[in-house]
Design an enzyme around this catalytic site. Structure first.
Site, PDB file in Angstrom:
ATOM      1  CG  ASN A 133      49.171  24.509  48.860  1.00  0.00           C
ATOM      2  OD1 ASN A 133      50.028  24.441  49.741  1.00  0.00           O
ATOM      3  ND2 ASN A 133      48.197  23.641  48.758  1.00  0.00           N
TER       4      ASN A 133
ATOM      5  CG  HIS B 156      45.076  26.682  49.401  1.00  0.00           C
ATOM      6  ND1 HIS B 156      45.652  26.538  48.155  1.00  0.00           N
ATOM      7  CD2 HIS B 156      45.293  27.977  49.774  1.00  0.00           C
ATOM      8  CE1 HIS B 156      46.183  27.693  47.788  1.00  0.00           C
ATOM      9  NE2 HIS B 156      45.987  28.579  48.747  1.00  0.00           N
TER      10      HIS B 156
ATOM     11  CB  SER C 155      48.569  30.664  48.200  1.00  0.00           C
ATOM     12  OG  SER C 155      47.406  30.926  47.471  1.00  0.00           O
TER      13      SER C 155
END
Length: 276
Positions: free
Chosen positions: A122, A247, A98
C-alpha cells in the site's frame, strides 16, 4: 477485539521492536499511527524460518521520538539503519506498509549493501494534485490542532464502510492503536508521509534486488496503478493487487498477502545465491 501487547526489546537509539523466530532476518515496518502488532498475521508465518523483527516506528508504540523535531524520511530511515547495523549486523529483507513502505524503499535504495529484498505494501507513487492537497491538509490539521479526529476518518478510508466478521476485528484493533498513538509522534510521521510522493524513478531503476509491491483494489490513495508503475521500473520488480480489499491488506487479507510474501522471500534467497 483486544490484542495483548507483545513484549518489546529496546535499542540504544530508542527503537522498540518485537523479535520472533530464527534464521536470516526480516524487518517489518508499520504505517502511521499504528504499531508493530499491525503485522500480527504475518509474524507467525515468516518466523517459521526467519528471525522477524517488527519495529515500532520512531514516535510510535514504545519507540522514542527522534530528537530532531525537523527530521524527515531520511532521518527515520537512518535511525532504523543504525539499529540494523548494531543489532542485526547482516543484510535484511525489508517489508513496509504505507509510510512503512516509504521507509522500506528508502532503506533499500540508500542502504542496498545491507538489504537483500524489499516489499512495499500500500505504497504511494505520484499522487494526483487533489490527493496531494488532501493529505497535506490532513497533516496540517494534525499538527495545528491536537483535538482533530485522527481515528474515525482513517478507519473509514482503510476498511469497508460497514466491516463485519474478521475485517471488523481488524478495524477494531486499528482503532485501539490509533486512539493510543502518541499525538506528537503520529502528527510528525503523518507530516513526513504527506510530503513524500514515492521514490525517484532513477532510484527504482537502479534497485537490483527483488522488489514486490502489493496493494488493495479498493485503496484509492495507494492504487494498483501506483504499484504497477513502481514494479515496472524495478529490474526485479513485480506487483499484486488484492481483490475486495483496501488499505490494510496485510491485516484483512492475510492468506493472500502471506502467500505472496512467502514466495517473495524464496525469490530473495534465490537471488542471493545467484549473486554469490
Amino acid at each position: 477485539m483486544i490484542l495483548k501487547t507483545r513484549q518489546r526489546y529496546k535499542s540504544d537509539n530508542g527503537l522498540a521492536y518485537i523479535k520472533s523466530g530464527s534464521g536470516s532476518p526480516i524487518v517489518l515496518i508499520h504505517g502511521v499511527g499504528l504499531r508493530a502488532e499491525a503485522w500480527l498475521n504475518q509474524v507467525p508465518l515468516l518466523s517459521q524460518q526467519h528471525t522477524v523483527y517488527a519495529v515500532d516506528m520512531p514516535g510510535h508504540g514504545e519507540s522514542d521520538l527522534l530528537a530532531n523535531r525537523d527530521a524527515g524520511l531520511d532521518e527515520y530511515v537512518d535511525a532504523i539503519a543504525t539499529w540494523i547495523k548494531n543489532e542485526i549486523n547482516a543484510p535484511v529483507i525489508m517489508m513496509g506498509h504505507s509510510m512503512g513502505s516509504m521507509i522500506a524503499l528508502n532503506f533499500a535504495i540508500r542502504y542496498s549493501h545491507i538489504c537483500s529484498g524489499v516489499a512495499a505494501l500500500n505504497s504511494v507513487y505520484r499522487r494526483t494534485f487533489q490527493a496531494k492537497q488532501a493529505v497535506q491538509q490532513r497533516a496540517l490539521e494534525m499538527v495545528s490542532n491536537t483535538a482533530v479526529d485522527n481515528v474515525t476518518t482513517p478507519i473509514l478510508r482503510w476498511f469497508s464502510k460497514h466491516p463485519r466478521g474478521f475485517e471488523k476485528q481488524m478495524a477494531d484493533l486499528c482503532e485501539q492503536w490509533l486512539l493510543a498513538a502518541p499525538a506528537t509522534g503520529y502528527a510528525r510521521a503523518y507530516q513526513i508521509f504527506s510530503q513524500n510522493d514515492g521514490p525517484e524513478d532513477d532510484a527504482l531503476k537502479g534497485l537490483e534486488m527483488p522488489a514486490i509491491f502489493i496493494t488493495g483494489d479498493g485503496d484509492a490513495n495507494s492504487s494498483g496503478h501506483m504499484s504497477q508503475c513502481m514494479a515496472e521500473l524495478c529490474p526485479n520488480g513485480r506487483y499484486a493487487v488484492i481483490e475486495n480489499s483496501r488499505h490494510m491488506v496485510q491485516m484483512t487479507h492475510p492468506d493472500e498477502v502471506n502467500q505472496l510474501l512467502a514466495e517473495f522471500v524464496q525469490q530473495c534467497g534465490t537471488h542471493i545465491r545467484s549473486q554469490a
